[in-house]
Design a protein around this motif. Structure first.
Motif, PDB file in Angstrom:
ATOM      1  N   PHE A  83       0.872  -1.177   0.000  1.00 52.58           N
ATOM      2  CA  PHE A  83       0.000   0.000   0.000  1.00 52.58           C
ATOM      3  C   PHE A  83       0.909   1.226   0.000  1.00 52.58           C
ATOM      4  N   GLY A  84       1.029   1.876  -1.170  1.00 52.99           N
ATOM      5  CA  GLY A  84       2.021   2.926  -1.371  1.00 52.99           C
ATOM      6  C   GLY A  84       1.872   4.108  -0.443  1.00 52.99           C
ATOM      7  N   ASP A  85       0.636   4.466  -0.082  1.00 57.09           N
ATOM      8  CA  ASP A  85       0.473   5.673   0.746  1.00 57.09           C
ATOM      9  C   ASP A  85       0.513   5.356   2.240  1.00 57.09           C
ATOM     10  N   LEU A  86       0.764   4.102   2.581  1.00 57.54           N
ATOM     11  CA  LEU A  86       0.925   3.761   4.004  1.00 57.54           C
ATOM     12  C   LEU A  86       2.411   3.645   4.343  1.00 57.54           C
ATOM     13  N   THR A  87       2.732   3.801   5.647  1.00 58.25           N
ATOM     14  CA  THR A  87       4.128   3.685   6.069  1.00 58.25           C
ATOM     15  C   THR A  87       4.547   2.211   6.056  1.00 58.25           C
ATOM     16  N   VAL A  88       5.863   2.018   6.168  1.00 54.96           N
ATOM     17  CA  VAL A  88       6.409   0.657   6.264  1.00 54.96           C
ATOM     18  C   VAL A  88       5.775  -0.065   7.459  1.00 54.96           C
ATOM     19  N   GLU A  89       5.733   0.618   8.594  1.00 53.55           N
ATOM     20  CA  GLU A  89       5.160   0.023   9.814  1.00 53.55           C
ATOM     21  C   GLU A  89       3.713  -0.438   9.572  1.00 53.55           C
ATOM     22  N   ASP A  90       2.919   0.415   8.942  1.00 52.66           N
ATOM     23  CA  ASP A  90       1.511   0.051   8.705  1.00 52.66           C
ATOM     24  C   ASP A  90       1.390  -1.077   7.683  1.00 52.66           C
ATOM     25  N   ASN A  91       2.271  -1.090   6.674  1.00 53.68           N
ATOM     26  CA  ASN A  91       2.262  -2.204   5.725  1.00 53.68           C
ATOM     27  C   ASN A  91       2.589  -3.516   6.440  1.00 53.68           C
ATOM     28  N   ASP A 115      14.264  -0.998   9.908  1.00 48.61           N
ATOM     29  CA  ASP A 115      13.914  -0.135  11.038  1.00 48.61           C
ATOM     30  C   ASP A 115      14.014   1.352  10.682  1.00 48.61           C
ATOM     31  N   ARG A 116      15.083   1.698   9.968  1.00 54.75           N
ATOM     32  CA  ARG A 116      15.271   3.123   9.641  1.00 54.75           C
ATOM     33  C   ARG A 116      14.239   3.606   8.614  1.00 54.75           C
ATOM     34  N   LEU A 117      13.500   2.674   8.012  1.00 53.97           N
ATOM     35  CA  LEU A 117      12.489   3.061   7.010  1.00 53.97           C
ATOM     36  C   LEU A 117      11.087   3.079   7.601  1.00 53.97           C
ATOM     37  N   ARG A 118      10.996   2.715   8.843  1.00 57.50           N
ATOM     38  CA  ARG A 118       9.736   2.473   9.537  1.00 57.50           C
ATOM     39  C   ARG A 118       8.635   3.510   9.274  1.00 57.50           C
ATOM     40  N   ARG A 119       9.005   4.793   9.306  1.00 65.62           N
ATOM     41  CA  ARG A 119       7.998   5.867   9.157  1.00 65.62           C
ATOM     42  C   ARG A 119       7.854   6.330   7.705  1.00 65.62           C
ATOM     43  N   ARG A 120       8.652   5.749   6.790  1.00 67.20           N
ATOM     44  CA  ARG A 120       8.592   6.175   5.388  1.00 67.20           C
ATOM     45  C   ARG A 120       7.388   5.552   4.694  1.00 67.20           C
ATOM     46  N   ARG A 121       6.820   6.304   3.721  1.00 67.11           N
ATOM     47  CA  ARG A 121       5.727   5.733   2.926  1.00 67.11           C
ATOM     48  C   ARG A 121       6.307   4.763   1.905  1.00 67.11           C
ATOM     49  N   ALA A 122       5.600   3.668   1.682  1.00 70.60           N
ATOM     50  CA  ALA A 122       6.129   2.594   0.831  1.00 70.60           C
ATOM     51  C   ALA A 122       6.414   3.081  -0.584  1.00 70.60           C
TER      52      ALA A 122
END
Ligand code: ATP
Length: 231
Positions: A83-91, A115-122
Protein backbone atom coordinates in the motif's frame (compact mmCIF):
# COMPACT_ATOMS: atom_id res chain seq x y z
CA UNK A 1 -2.14 -31.74 15.32
CA UNK A 2 -1.11 -35.39 15.21
CA UNK A 3 2.44 -36.69 14.68
CA UNK A 4 1.94 -37.57 10.99
CA UNK A 5 0.86 -33.97 10.23
CA UNK A 6 3.97 -32.66 11.96
CA UNK A 7 6.38 -34.67 9.85
CA UNK A 8 4.43 -34.43 6.57
CA UNK A 9 5.91 -32.04 3.98
CA UNK A 10 4.57 -28.55 4.49
CA UNK A 11 3.55 -28.36 0.82
CA UNK A 12 2.38 -31.46 -1.09
CA UNK A 13 1.27 -31.06 -4.69
CA UNK A 14 0.25 -34.29 -6.40
CA UNK A 15 -0.56 -34.76 -10.10
CA UNK A 16 -2.00 -31.24 -10.25
CA UNK A 17 -3.87 -30.13 -13.35
CA UNK A 18 -5.08 -26.52 -13.67
CA UNK A 19 -6.91 -25.24 -16.72
CA UNK A 20 -8.02 -21.84 -17.96
CA UNK A 21 -10.95 -22.73 -20.16
CA UNK A 22 -9.58 -25.20 -22.69
CA UNK A 23 -5.95 -24.28 -22.07
CA UNK A 24 -3.96 -26.47 -19.66
CA UNK A 25 -1.63 -24.31 -17.55
CA UNK A 26 -0.40 -27.12 -15.25
CA UNK A 27 -0.29 -30.71 -16.40
CA UNK A 28 0.27 -33.46 -13.79
CA UNK A 29 2.58 -31.39 -11.61
CA UNK A 30 3.91 -33.02 -8.42
CA UNK A 31 6.12 -31.18 -5.95
CA UNK A 32 6.90 -31.19 -2.23
CA UNK A 33 8.48 -28.76 0.19
CA UNK A 34 9.66 -30.32 3.44
CA UNK A 35 9.64 -28.53 6.78
CA UNK A 36 12.61 -26.14 6.99
CA UNK A 37 13.54 -26.86 3.38
CA UNK A 38 14.44 -24.24 0.74
CA UNK A 39 13.06 -25.30 -2.62
CA UNK A 40 13.07 -23.44 -5.94
CA UNK A 41 10.65 -23.59 -8.83
CA UNK A 42 12.27 -22.20 -11.96
CA UNK A 43 10.93 -21.81 -15.46
CA UNK A 44 10.50 -19.33 -18.30
CA UNK A 45 7.62 -16.88 -18.86
CA UNK A 46 4.30 -18.62 -19.19
CA UNK A 47 5.55 -21.94 -17.71
CA UNK A 48 2.81 -21.94 -15.07
CA UNK A 49 4.71 -20.72 -11.99
CA UNK A 50 2.14 -18.10 -10.94
CA UNK A 51 -0.65 -20.57 -11.59
CA UNK A 52 0.96 -22.96 -9.11
CA UNK A 53 1.33 -20.22 -6.49
CA UNK A 54 -2.27 -19.12 -7.04
CA UNK A 55 -3.45 -22.70 -6.60
CA UNK A 56 -1.48 -22.98 -3.33
CA UNK A 57 -3.17 -19.80 -2.13
CA UNK A 58 -6.60 -21.07 -3.16
CA UNK A 59 -7.11 -18.46 -5.91
CA UNK A 60 -7.16 -21.10 -8.67
CA UNK A 61 -8.84 -24.49 -8.32
CA UNK A 62 -7.41 -27.82 -9.47
CA UNK A 63 -9.17 -29.53 -12.39
CA UNK A 64 -7.49 -32.74 -11.16
CA UNK A 65 -4.91 -33.81 -8.59
CA UNK A 66 -4.43 -32.29 -5.17
CA UNK A 67 -2.71 -29.52 -3.26
CA UNK A 68 -2.12 -29.74 0.47
CA UNK A 69 -0.58 -27.08 2.67
CA UNK A 70 0.08 -28.56 6.11
CA UNK A 71 0.79 -25.37 8.01
CA UNK A 72 0.69 -21.58 7.83
CA UNK A 73 1.68 -20.28 4.40
CA UNK A 74 2.48 -16.67 3.58
CA UNK A 75 2.98 -15.34 0.09
CA UNK A 76 5.29 -12.56 -1.12
CA UNK A 77 3.51 -11.68 -4.37
CA UNK A 78 5.18 -10.82 -7.64
CA UNK A 79 5.54 -7.04 -7.85
CA UNK A 80 5.39 -6.58 -4.02
CA UNK A 81 1.84 -5.13 -3.97
CA UNK A 82 2.35 -2.79 -1.02
CA UNK A 83 0.00 0.00 0.00
CA UNK A 84 2.02 2.93 -1.37
CA UNK A 85 0.47 5.67 0.75
CA UNK A 86 0.93 3.76 4.00
CA UNK A 87 4.13 3.68 6.07
CA UNK A 88 6.41 0.66 6.26
CA UNK A 89 5.16 0.02 9.81
CA UNK A 90 1.51 0.05 8.70
CA UNK A 91 2.26 -2.20 5.73
CA UNK A 92 3.90 -4.69 8.11
CA UNK A 93 0.91 -4.59 10.45
CA UNK A 94 -1.39 -5.42 7.55
CA UNK A 95 0.47 -8.73 7.29
CA UNK A 96 -0.97 -9.70 10.67
CA UNK A 97 -4.44 -8.41 9.91
CA UNK A 98 -6.94 -9.85 12.37
CA UNK A 99 -4.25 -11.43 14.56
CA UNK A 100 -4.07 -10.55 18.26
CA UNK A 101 -0.34 -9.97 18.21
CA UNK A 102 0.67 -7.33 15.68
CA UNK A 103 4.06 -6.63 17.26
CA UNK A 104 6.49 -5.70 14.49
CA UNK A 105 9.71 -5.48 16.55
CA UNK A 106 10.93 -9.01 15.77
CA UNK A 107 10.58 -8.39 12.02
CA UNK A 108 12.85 -5.34 12.34
CA UNK A 109 15.33 -7.55 14.21
CA UNK A 110 15.26 -10.19 11.47
CA UNK A 111 15.51 -7.69 8.63
CA UNK A 112 17.98 -5.07 9.79
CA UNK A 113 17.70 -2.04 7.57
CA UNK A 114 13.93 -1.93 7.70
CA UNK A 115 13.91 -0.14 11.04
CA UNK A 116 15.27 3.12 9.64
CA UNK A 117 12.49 3.06 7.01
CA UNK A 118 9.74 2.47 9.54
CA UNK A 119 8.00 5.87 9.16
CA UNK A 120 8.59 6.18 5.39
CA UNK A 121 5.73 5.73 2.93
CA UNK A 122 6.13 2.59 0.83
CA UNK A 123 5.75 4.43 -2.49
CA UNK A 124 8.96 6.40 -1.90
CA UNK A 125 11.14 3.33 -1.30
CA UNK A 126 13.52 1.72 -3.78
CA UNK A 127 12.57 -1.59 -5.40
CA UNK A 128 14.86 -3.55 -3.06
CA UNK A 129 13.50 -1.78 0.02
CA UNK A 130 9.95 -2.49 -1.12
CA UNK A 131 10.80 -6.16 -1.61
CA UNK A 132 12.18 -6.25 1.94
CA UNK A 133 8.91 -4.75 3.25
CA UNK A 134 6.95 -7.35 1.27
CA UNK A 135 9.00 -10.15 2.88
CA UNK A 136 8.53 -8.53 6.31
CA UNK A 137 4.79 -8.24 5.79
CA UNK A 138 4.60 -11.95 4.92
CA UNK A 139 6.59 -12.81 8.06
CA UNK A 140 4.02 -11.00 10.22
CA UNK A 141 1.69 -13.96 9.63
CA UNK A 142 4.28 -16.14 11.44
CA UNK A 143 4.38 -18.55 8.51
CA UNK A 144 5.86 -22.04 8.55
CA UNK A 145 6.43 -21.68 4.82
CA UNK A 146 6.94 -18.52 2.82
CA UNK A 147 6.33 -18.54 -0.95
CA UNK A 148 8.34 -15.83 -2.69
CA UNK A 149 7.25 -15.02 -6.23
CA UNK A 150 10.10 -13.54 -8.34
CA UNK A 151 12.37 -12.20 -5.58
CA UNK A 152 14.80 -10.77 -8.13
CA UNK A 153 12.30 -9.05 -10.44
CA UNK A 154 13.65 -5.66 -11.52
CA UNK A 155 16.33 -5.53 -8.82
CA UNK A 156 20.07 -4.98 -9.07
CA UNK A 157 22.24 -8.08 -8.41
CA UNK A 158 23.66 -6.66 -5.18
CA UNK A 159 20.20 -5.96 -3.81
CA UNK A 160 19.07 -9.45 -4.76
CA UNK A 161 22.10 -10.98 -3.03
CA UNK A 162 21.25 -9.05 0.13
CA UNK A 163 17.61 -10.20 0.07
CA UNK A 164 18.74 -13.78 -0.56
CA UNK A 165 20.99 -13.63 2.51
CA UNK A 166 18.00 -12.49 4.59
CA UNK A 167 15.90 -15.41 3.37
CA UNK A 168 18.69 -17.87 4.16
CA UNK A 169 19.05 -16.39 7.65
CA UNK A 170 15.33 -16.59 8.23
CA UNK A 171 15.38 -20.24 7.21
CA UNK A 172 18.33 -20.94 9.53
CA UNK A 173 17.02 -18.89 12.45
CA UNK A 174 13.61 -20.47 12.91
CA UNK A 175 13.31 -23.15 10.25
CA UNK A 176 10.83 -21.30 8.06
CA UNK A 177 10.55 -23.27 4.82
CA UNK A 178 10.89 -21.32 1.56
CA UNK A 179 9.45 -21.96 -1.88
CA UNK A 180 11.23 -19.58 -4.24
CA UNK A 181 9.59 -19.03 -7.61
CA UNK A 182 12.22 -17.64 -9.95
CA UNK A 183 13.18 -17.02 -13.54
CA UNK A 184 16.73 -16.39 -12.33
CA UNK A 185 17.93 -20.00 -12.03
CA UNK A 186 21.41 -19.04 -10.88
CA UNK A 187 20.02 -17.26 -7.84
CA UNK A 188 17.55 -20.08 -7.17
CA UNK A 189 20.22 -22.79 -7.39
CA UNK A 190 22.63 -20.83 -5.18
CA UNK A 191 20.05 -20.26 -2.48
CA UNK A 192 18.03 -23.48 -2.40
CA UNK A 193 18.68 -27.14 -1.60
CA UNK A 194 16.41 -28.60 -4.26
CA UNK A 195 14.69 -27.30 -7.36
CA UNK A 196 12.03 -28.14 -9.89
CA UNK A 197 12.14 -26.93 -13.49
CA UNK A 198 8.74 -26.15 -14.98
CA UNK A 199 8.25 -25.75 -18.72
CA UNK A 200 4.91 -25.35 -20.49
CA UNK A 201 3.03 -26.64 -17.45
CA UNK A 202 5.14 -29.75 -16.84
CA UNK A 203 8.00 -30.55 -14.47
CA UNK A 204 10.88 -31.41 -16.83
CA UNK A 205 13.68 -31.74 -14.26
CA UNK A 206 13.99 -31.92 -10.49
CA UNK A 207 16.63 -32.71 -7.89
CA UNK A 208 19.34 -31.22 -5.69
CA UNK A 209 20.44 -27.85 -7.08
CA UNK A 210 24.07 -28.93 -7.25
CA UNK A 211 23.09 -31.80 -9.58
CA UNK A 212 20.73 -29.72 -11.73
CA UNK A 213 23.41 -27.10 -12.26
CA UNK A 214 25.69 -29.71 -13.84
CA UNK A 215 23.01 -31.21 -16.09
CA UNK A 216 23.77 -30.04 -19.67
CA UNK A 217 20.07 -29.56 -20.57
CA UNK A 218 19.32 -27.42 -17.52
CA UNK A 219 22.62 -25.52 -17.63
CA UNK A 220 22.23 -24.73 -21.34
CA UNK A 221 18.67 -23.51 -20.93
CA UNK A 222 18.97 -21.64 -17.63
CA UNK A 223 22.60 -20.93 -16.75
CA UNK A 224 23.96 -19.85 -20.13
CA UNK A 225 25.74 -23.17 -20.66
CA UNK A 226 27.50 -25.73 -18.47
CA UNK A 227 30.29 -24.55 -16.22
CA UNK A 228 33.53 -25.53 -17.94
CA UNK A 229 36.03 -27.46 -15.88
CA UNK A 230 39.41 -25.78 -15.57
CA UNK A 231 42.16 -28.36 -16.01
P1 ATP B 1 5.55 -15.42 -15.83
O1 ATP B 1 6.93 -15.81 -15.40
O2 ATP B 1 5.54 -14.71 -17.16
O3 ATP B 1 4.76 -14.72 -14.78
P2 ATP B 1 4.33 -17.99 -15.25
O4 ATP B 1 5.33 -19.11 -15.32
O5 ATP B 1 3.99 -17.46 -13.92
O6 ATP B 1 4.78 -16.81 -16.21
P3 ATP B 1 1.49 -18.34 -15.60
O7 ATP B 1 1.19 -16.89 -15.38
O8 ATP B 1 1.13 -19.28 -14.53
O9 ATP B 1 3.03 -18.54 -16.00
O10 ATP B 1 0.77 -18.78 -16.96
C1 ATP B 1 0.76 -20.13 -17.42
C2 ATP B 1 -0.08 -20.20 -18.70
O11 ATP B 1 -1.44 -19.96 -18.39
C3 ATP B 1 0.33 -19.17 -19.74
O12 ATP B 1 0.19 -19.76 -21.00
C4 ATP B 1 -0.67 -18.05 -19.55
O13 ATP B 1 -0.90 -17.36 -20.76
C5 ATP B 1 -1.93 -18.83 -19.12
N1 ATP B 1 -2.77 -18.05 -18.19
C6 ATP B 1 -2.40 -17.52 -17.01
N2 ATP B 1 -3.44 -16.90 -16.42
C7 ATP B 1 -4.49 -17.04 -17.26
C8 ATP B 1 -5.86 -16.63 -17.24
N3 ATP B 1 -6.35 -15.96 -16.19
N4 ATP B 1 -6.64 -16.94 -18.28
C9 ATP B 1 -6.16 -17.63 -19.32
N5 ATP B 1 -4.90 -18.06 -19.42
C10 ATP B 1 -4.06 -17.77 -18.41
Amino acid sequence: MNEAMNTAPIIEVCDLVVRYGWATALDQVSLTVGRSEMVALVGPNGAGKSTLVNTLSGIERPAAGSVRVNGRLAHVPEGRQLFGDLTVEDNLKLGAWGAKNRDTSWVYELLPGLDRLRRRRAEGLSGGEQQMVAVGRALMARPEVIVVDELSLGLAPMVVADLARHLARLNEADGTAVLLIEQNARLAFDLCDRAYVLEAGRIVAEGPCAELATSPEVANAYLGGPIEEVS
